[in-house]
Design a protein around this motif. Sequence first.
Motif, PDB file in Angstrom:
ATOM      1  N   ALA A 214     -31.649 -34.404 -19.596  1.00 13.16           N
ATOM      2  CA  ALA A 214     -31.283 -33.831 -18.301  1.00 13.16           C
ATOM      3  C   ALA A 214     -32.141 -32.601 -17.991  1.00 13.16           C
ATOM      4  O   ALA A 214     -32.609 -32.418 -16.864  1.00 13.16           O
ATOM      5  CB  ALA A 214     -29.805 -33.465 -18.304  1.00 13.16           C
ATOM      6  N   ARG A 215     -32.368 -31.764 -19.018  1.00  8.20           N
ATOM      7  CA  ARG A 215     -33.222 -30.589 -18.831  1.00  8.20           C
ATOM      8  C   ARG A 215     -34.633 -31.037 -18.418  1.00  8.20           C
ATOM      9  O   ARG A 215     -35.210 -30.519 -17.467  1.00  8.20           O
ATOM     10  CB  ARG A 215     -33.298 -29.796 -20.136  1.00  8.20           C
TER      11      ARG A 215
ATOM     12  N   GLU B 191     -35.563 -33.846 -17.097  1.00  5.18           N
ATOM     13  CA  GLU B 191     -35.664 -34.703 -15.899  1.00  5.18           C
ATOM     14  C   GLU B 191     -34.950 -34.117 -14.676  1.00  5.18           C
ATOM     15  O   GLU B 191     -34.893 -34.750 -13.627  1.00  5.18           O
ATOM     16  CB  GLU B 191     -35.070 -36.093 -16.231  1.00  5.18           C
ATOM     17  N   GLY B 192     -34.345 -32.924 -14.819  1.00  4.54           N
ATOM     18  CA  GLY B 192     -33.759 -32.255 -13.642  1.00  4.54           C
ATOM     19  C   GLY B 192     -32.376 -32.736 -13.240  1.00  4.54           C
ATOM     20  O   GLY B 192     -32.054 -32.787 -12.064  1.00  4.54           O
ATOM     21  N   TRP B 193     -31.539 -33.094 -14.208  1.00  7.32           N
ATOM     22  CA  TRP B 193     -30.161 -33.476 -13.867  1.00  7.32           C
ATOM     23  C   TRP B 193     -29.193 -32.786 -14.821  1.00  7.32           C
ATOM     24  O   TRP B 193     -29.608 -31.879 -15.558  1.00  7.32           O
ATOM     25  CB  TRP B 193     -29.991 -35.000 -13.831  1.00  7.32           C
ATOM     26  N   LEU B 194     -27.921 -33.152 -14.805  1.00  4.53           N
ATOM     27  CA  LEU B 194     -26.922 -32.484 -15.646  1.00  4.53           C
ATOM     28  C   LEU B 194     -26.150 -33.499 -16.502  1.00  4.53           C
ATOM     29  O   LEU B 194     -25.685 -34.523 -15.985  1.00  4.53           O
ATOM     30  CB  LEU B 194     -25.895 -31.738 -14.782  1.00  4.53           C
ATOM     31  N   ALA B 195     -26.041 -33.231 -17.804  1.00  9.76           N
ATOM     32  CA  ALA B 195     -25.197 -34.027 -18.705  1.00  9.76           C
ATOM     33  C   ALA B 195     -24.139 -33.070 -19.224  1.00  9.76           C
ATOM     34  O   ALA B 195     -24.458 -32.154 -19.987  1.00  9.76           O
ATOM     35  CB  ALA B 195     -26.028 -34.578 -19.861  1.00  9.76           C
TER      36      ALA B 195
ATOM     37  N   HIS C  95     -31.311 -23.657 -17.048  1.00  8.59           N
ATOM     38  CA  HIS C  95     -31.351 -24.963 -16.379  1.00  8.59           C
ATOM     39  C   HIS C  95     -30.296 -25.034 -15.268  1.00  8.59           C
ATOM     40  O   HIS C  95     -30.585 -25.500 -14.161  1.00  8.59           O
ATOM     41  CB  HIS C  95     -31.146 -26.081 -17.418  1.00  8.59           C
ATOM     42  N   TRP C  96     -29.096 -24.530 -15.562  1.00  8.63           N
ATOM     43  CA  TRP C  96     -28.043 -24.496 -14.532  1.00  8.63           C
ATOM     44  C   TRP C  96     -28.486 -23.632 -13.340  1.00  8.63           C
ATOM     45  O   TRP C  96     -28.255 -23.986 -12.189  1.00  8.63           O
ATOM     46  CB  TRP C  96     -26.736 -23.955 -15.117  1.00  8.63           C
ATOM     47  N   LEU C  97     -29.138 -22.497 -13.641  1.00  8.30           N
ATOM     48  CA  LEU C  97     -29.585 -21.623 -12.543  1.00  8.30           C
ATOM     49  C   LEU C  97     -30.668 -22.331 -11.719  1.00  8.30           C
ATOM     50  O   LEU C  97     -30.688 -22.234 -10.490  1.00  8.30           O
ATOM     51  CB  LEU C  97     -30.112 -20.298 -13.113  1.00  8.30           C
TER      52      LEU C  97
ATOM     53  N   TRP D  89     -22.337 -37.362 -16.056  1.00 10.14           N
ATOM     54  CA  TRP D  89     -23.799 -37.274 -15.841  1.00 10.14           C
ATOM     55  C   TRP D  89     -24.017 -37.179 -14.341  1.00 10.14           C
ATOM     56  O   TRP D  89     -23.495 -38.013 -13.584  1.00 10.14           O
ATOM     57  CB  TRP D  89     -24.494 -38.521 -16.384  1.00 10.14           C
ATOM     58  N   MET D  90     -24.782 -36.177 -13.922  1.00  8.13           N
ATOM     59  CA  MET D  90     -24.933 -35.929 -12.485  1.00  8.13           C
ATOM     60  C   MET D  90     -26.386 -35.780 -12.072  1.00  8.13           C
ATOM     61  O   MET D  90     -27.137 -35.028 -12.702  1.00  8.13           O
ATOM     62  CB  MET D  90     -24.178 -34.650 -12.109  1.00  8.13           C
TER      63      MET D  90
END
Length: 600
Positions: free
Chosen positions: A237-238, A240-244, A476-478, A296-297
């Motif tokens: 996710a980090r 590829e730009g998404w959130l797990a 990553h969240w920021l 997963w988002m």
Amino acid sequence: MDITKLKNKKLVEWLQGWIDLCTPDEVVFCDGSKKQYNKIANMLVKAGVFIKLDDEKKPNSYAVRSDVGDVARVEERTFICSKTKEEAGPTNNWCDPVEMRAILCGKQNGLYKGCMKGRTMYVIPFSMGPVDSPISKYGIELTDSGYVVCNMNIMTRVSPKILERIDDGTEFVKCVHSVGAPLNPGDADSTWPCDAKHKYITHFPDTREILSYGSGYGGNALLGKKCFALRIASVQARDEGWLAEHMLILKLTNPKGSVKYVAAAFPSACGKTNLAMMEPTLKGWKVETIGDDIAWMKFGEDGRLYAINPEAGFFGVAPGTSMQSNPNAMRTVNKGNCIFTNCAITEDGDIFWEGMDETPDFCVDWLRRPWKKGSKAKAANPNARFTAPASQCPVIAKEWEDPAGVPISAFLFGGRRAAVVPLVNEATSWEHGVFLGATMASEKTAAAAGVVGELRFDPFAMLPFCGYHMGDYFAHWLKIGKKSGAKLPKIYYVNWFRKAADGHWLWPGFGENSRVLKWVFERCDDKADAVSTPIGNLPKDLDFGGLDMPEADKKELLSCDVEGWKGVIPEIKNHFAKFGDRLPKELNKQLEGLEKRLSK
Ligand code: OXD
Ligand code: MN
């Protein structure tokens, strides 16, 4: 299917390499069929591993009892084997990947050498998420545990179609699991083989590999769950730009029929499954389940975050689950097709655990001892689990398998906090929300080995599940919050576990939590009022209608305890200090801002 039918050279080499190292007596490809599930389950019954429950009470279901040394995830034996220690960060155990491979795979005396002798190696091709969803990912787990195969059949989607996709070259996560208990000819097998003294739950983020040895329990062995869907997926996710994330996903419908989707992160055993399946006490409101543990988002074209539940089942904490605390979980397991691990078994072939609505006079406890009502010992292990198909949940949302996912309107963060933290608090910005996530703390539960009750910071409920440096994870969240065109969810911090000074619970919880969900829903539509406080926006009013509660309790739940928060600041500072210069400066700025607002 057998290995000779595969055409992908790399896949064949990988498989053959493991067969040569582990030397199983036999290799069986899993196809996810009922027929194969039943065959393996029957074999486990004959071997004394599975106990078939009464078909009227729990149709097509089994009870299993583990070794006493193998009852929970083992965080101290869990390793992130990134190239450098720095990449794993201060919150993970790190081991050099070359060194770990030597310990596990060494040709002379690696633990995997000959570890499947006398056993079958099962090859499980599985998908995390609906097959062919753009958010889903594939894996193959090799395991010598029939128990793991049956659980993976419930928890993930297992199918020959996935093996075909992987054989055609689709990327997959390589998962290898062994209980670490080879059998010599003539050896009697244990009903829970494991190597309790040499457990290794290891992750190789650079090569997207998971190697697990010695444990047969839950997240240590069902590698699709914590190891893949969180630790390895957080790295994917980090990159590829998404959130797990360690989050439940629920669908919330208001009395007018308008729908919002909410994702919520709580540490293990803090009631995620209960919230995901909640029966609201507020009239006209409806909660339906998309997932109870992992989300997963990915951003959709409209700039919103779309979430899928990568799992297909629930691996729920059993003790405490009842018709009162979670009727929909009880209805789910009562439909059968479940596996119960470390629960007690009643005289009439049903299951029992502490907190169930009715306590039987007698049962056999999880340690196989006779147990009598009123006895001090627990009948079920505190981390006993049910494995149940999500499709059986009576409140599963119709879109739970939508490959496109569902658009998230709000994130909830929370934990068990007896003091200081109010019932609900709204972040004033994305950055403030990331600060709330980064400073999540909870009193420890039985889901992981350790001292129950101790307070620990558990940022985003990801402390045991983030596959890289947690400072980078905050960054990553920021970064997600800075994506151009993003329409971000609002962020809330909730606490169902607040106690008064005399020790009584201030909040009834369970279905009453719908009152908090209502406020969140209406805030998302700018239809509810809030009061600005030093810690964030608290409800001006919450719908307490029909709740018999002292006014003082309501007030305590919804106010900012300035002095209490001042006491928390040094703890947050200590917590942040762990991340050194990889702590994003935005979070220090948030902390400074909080400190200033509290001292005004
Ligand atoms: C779980 C956990 O099993 O978080 O879901 O420990
Ligand atoms: Mn969990």
